[in-house]
Design a protein around this motif. Structure first.
Motif, PDB file in Angstrom:
ATOM      1  N   LYS A 232       0.843  -1.203   0.000  1.00 23.90           N
ATOM      2  CA  LYS A 232       0.000   0.000   0.000  1.00 23.90           C
ATOM      3  C   LYS A 232       0.876   1.249   0.000  1.00 23.90           C
ATOM      4  CE  LYS A 232      -3.415   2.400   2.788  1.00 23.90           C
ATOM      5  NZ  LYS A 232      -3.987   2.498   4.115  1.00 23.90           N
ATOM      6  N   GLU A 233       1.908   1.269   0.837  1.00 24.88           N
ATOM      7  CA  GLU A 233       2.820   2.415   0.912  1.00 24.88           C
ATOM      8  C   GLU A 233       3.580   2.597  -0.400  1.00 24.88           C
ATOM      9  OE1 GLU A 233       3.316   4.727   3.321  1.00 24.88           O
ATOM     10  OE2 GLU A 233       1.623   3.836   4.376  1.00 24.88           O
ATOM     11  N   ILE A 234       4.038   1.495  -0.979  1.00 24.30           N
ATOM     12  CA  ILE A 234       4.768   1.557  -2.245  1.00 24.30           C
ATOM     13  C   ILE A 234       3.850   2.072  -3.349  1.00 24.30           C
ATOM     14  CG2 ILE A 234       5.862   0.148  -4.049  1.00 24.30           C
ATOM     15  CD1 ILE A 234       6.991  -1.589  -1.707  1.00 24.30           C
ATOM     16  N   GLN A 235       2.610   1.589  -3.369  1.00 25.42           N
ATOM     17  CA  GLN A 235       1.650   2.008  -4.394  1.00 25.42           C
ATOM     18  C   GLN A 235       1.349   3.502  -4.291  1.00 25.42           C
ATOM     19  OE1 GLN A 235       0.831   0.045  -6.872  1.00 25.42           O
ATOM     20  NE2 GLN A 235      -0.219   1.761  -7.810  1.00 25.42           N
ATOM     21  N   MET A 236       1.236   4.012  -3.058  1.00 22.17           N
ATOM     22  CA  MET A 236       0.996   5.453  -2.871  1.00 22.17           C
ATOM     23  C   MET A 236       2.130   6.266  -3.477  1.00 22.17           C
ATOM     24  SD  MET A 236      -0.660   5.769   0.980  1.00 22.17           S
ATOM     25  CE  MET A 236       0.534   6.992   1.380  1.00 22.17           C
ATOM     26  N   ARG A 237       3.342   5.820  -3.269  1.00 21.38           N
ATOM     27  CA  ARG A 237       4.496   6.548  -3.808  1.00 21.38           C
ATOM     28  C   ARG A 237       4.571   6.434  -5.327  1.00 21.38           C
ATOM     29  NH1 ARG A 237       5.107   5.599   1.281  1.00 21.38           N
ATOM     30  NH2 ARG A 237       6.392   6.931   2.605  1.00 21.38           N
ATOM     31  N   LYS A 238       4.196   5.287  -5.865  1.00 20.11           N
ATOM     32  CA  LYS A 238       4.187   5.126  -7.317  1.00 20.11           C
ATOM     33  C   LYS A 238       3.158   6.051  -7.959  1.00 20.11           C
ATOM     34  CE  LYS A 238       6.219   0.575  -7.713  1.00 20.11           C
ATOM     35  NZ  LYS A 238       6.089  -0.806  -8.176  1.00 20.11           N
ATOM     36  N   GLU A 239       2.025   6.247  -7.285  1.00 17.13           N
ATOM     37  CA  GLU A 239       1.014   7.185  -7.789  1.00 17.13           C
ATOM     38  C   GLU A 239       1.569   8.609  -7.788  1.00 17.13           C
ATOM     39  OE1 GLU A 239      -2.050   6.703  -9.143  1.00 17.13           O
ATOM     40  OE2 GLU A 239      -1.553   4.563  -9.062  1.00 17.13           O
TER      41      GLU A 239
ATOM     42  N   GLU B 203       5.598  12.830 -12.978  1.00 18.29           N
ATOM     43  CA  GLU B 203       5.938  12.636 -14.388  1.00 18.29           C
ATOM     44  C   GLU B 203       4.952  13.384 -15.285  1.00 18.29           C
ATOM     45  OE1 GLU B 203       6.137   8.372 -14.644  1.00 18.29           O
ATOM     46  OE2 GLU B 203       8.262   8.350 -14.067  1.00 18.29           O
ATOM     47  N   PHE B 204       3.671  13.388 -14.893  1.00 15.33           N
ATOM     48  CA  PHE B 204       2.671  14.145 -15.641  1.00 15.33           C
ATOM     49  C   PHE B 204       2.985  15.642 -15.579  1.00 15.33           C
ATOM     50  CE2 PHE B 204      -1.370  16.516 -15.647  1.00 15.33           C
ATOM     51  CZ  PHE B 204      -1.792  16.214 -16.937  1.00 15.33           C
ATOM     52  N   GLN B 205       3.389  16.127 -14.402  1.00  9.10           N
ATOM     53  CA  GLN B 205       3.735  17.538 -14.253  1.00  9.10           C
ATOM     54  C   GLN B 205       4.935  17.896 -15.131  1.00  9.10           C
ATOM     55  OE1 GLN B 205       4.085  17.463  -9.953  1.00  9.10           O
ATOM     56  NE2 GLN B 205       2.283  18.783  -9.756  1.00  9.10           N
ATOM     57  N   ILE B 206       5.903  16.989 -15.228  1.00 10.01           N
ATOM     58  CA  ILE B 206       7.071  17.223 -16.086  1.00 10.01           C
ATOM     59  C   ILE B 206       6.637  17.310 -17.554  1.00 10.01           C
ATOM     60  CG2 ILE B 206       9.195  16.176 -16.978  1.00 10.01           C
ATOM     61  CD1 ILE B 206       9.705  15.132 -14.106  1.00 10.01           C
ATOM     62  N   GLU B 207       5.747  16.412 -17.968  1.00 16.37           N
ATOM     63  CA  GLU B 207       5.242  16.448 -19.347  1.00 16.37           C
ATOM     64  C   GLU B 207       4.539  17.764 -19.628  1.00 16.37           C
ATOM     65  OE1 GLU B 207       2.700  13.113 -20.214  1.00 16.37           O
ATOM     66  OE2 GLU B 207       4.163  11.697 -19.402  1.00 16.37           O
ATOM     67  N   GLN B 208       3.699  18.196 -18.690  1.00 17.83           N
ATOM     68  CA  GLN B 208       2.962  19.447 -18.872  1.00 17.83           C
ATOM     69  C   GLN B 208       3.915  20.641 -18.916  1.00 17.83           C
ATOM     70  OE1 GLN B 208      -0.433  19.622 -19.511  1.00 17.83           O
ATOM     71  NE2 GLN B 208       0.000  17.447 -19.697  1.00 17.83           N
ATOM     72  N   LEU B 209       4.968  20.588 -18.126  1.00 17.41           N
ATOM     73  CA  LEU B 209       5.948  21.665 -18.101  1.00 17.41           C
ATOM     74  C   LEU B 209       6.619  21.815 -19.465  1.00 17.41           C
ATOM     75  CD1 LEU B 209       7.412  23.783 -16.370  1.00 17.41           C
ATOM     76  CD2 LEU B 209       9.077  22.011 -15.791  1.00 17.41           C
TER      77      LEU B 209
END
Length: 128
Positions: A63-70, A76-82
């Motif tokens: 659960k903790e790992i999945q939260m960090r992956k999200e 990564e989406f923010q980098i694409e938008q930038l």
């Protein structure tokens, strides 16, 4: 009388600010990846001790790992938008609180209109 009002702070995207944002996003992504790796290491270490229920332990760590992956996906989406944004774009950076003086006879709608502070390369460019 003074009241507290929310003021939006916007940043004008320049070559320097774009690079700074990119570096911030990159370091955030690296930090989250390190946390994922550390959690996986801790999970394996604790599984070997056999002092915890393997199912519950694995579920909690996954659960903790999945939260960090999200969060990594979001960065990564923010980098694409930038990369897509053109120079000169205004980005909402944050909101701050400001004291506003209100006197009898003031126009309420004008006084409480949305204030905005525009910043360019760390310098206040405009107050709207």
């Amino acid at each position: 009388m003074q009241i507290i009002q929310t003021v939006v702070v916007k940043q004008i995207l320049t070559k320097n600010s774009k690079q700074q944002l990119f570096n911030t996003y990159q370091s955030k992504r690296l930090q989250l990846q390190k946390e994922c790796d550390q959690l996986q290491f801790e999970l394996k270490r604790l599984e070997k001790t056999k002092s915890f229920s393997p199912g519950a332990l694995k579920k909690h760590f996954e659960k903790e790992i999945q939260m960090r992956k999200e969060k990594i996906k979001l960065v990564e989406f923010q980098i694409e938008q930038l990369h897509i944004l053109p120079l000169g774009s205004e980005l909402n950076e944050k909101e701050v609180q400001a004291l506003v003086e209100v006197k009898v006879g003031d126009s309420w709608d004008e006084r409480l209109g949305q204030l905005t502070i525009i910043i360019k390369d760390g310098i206040v460019e405009e107050i709207r």
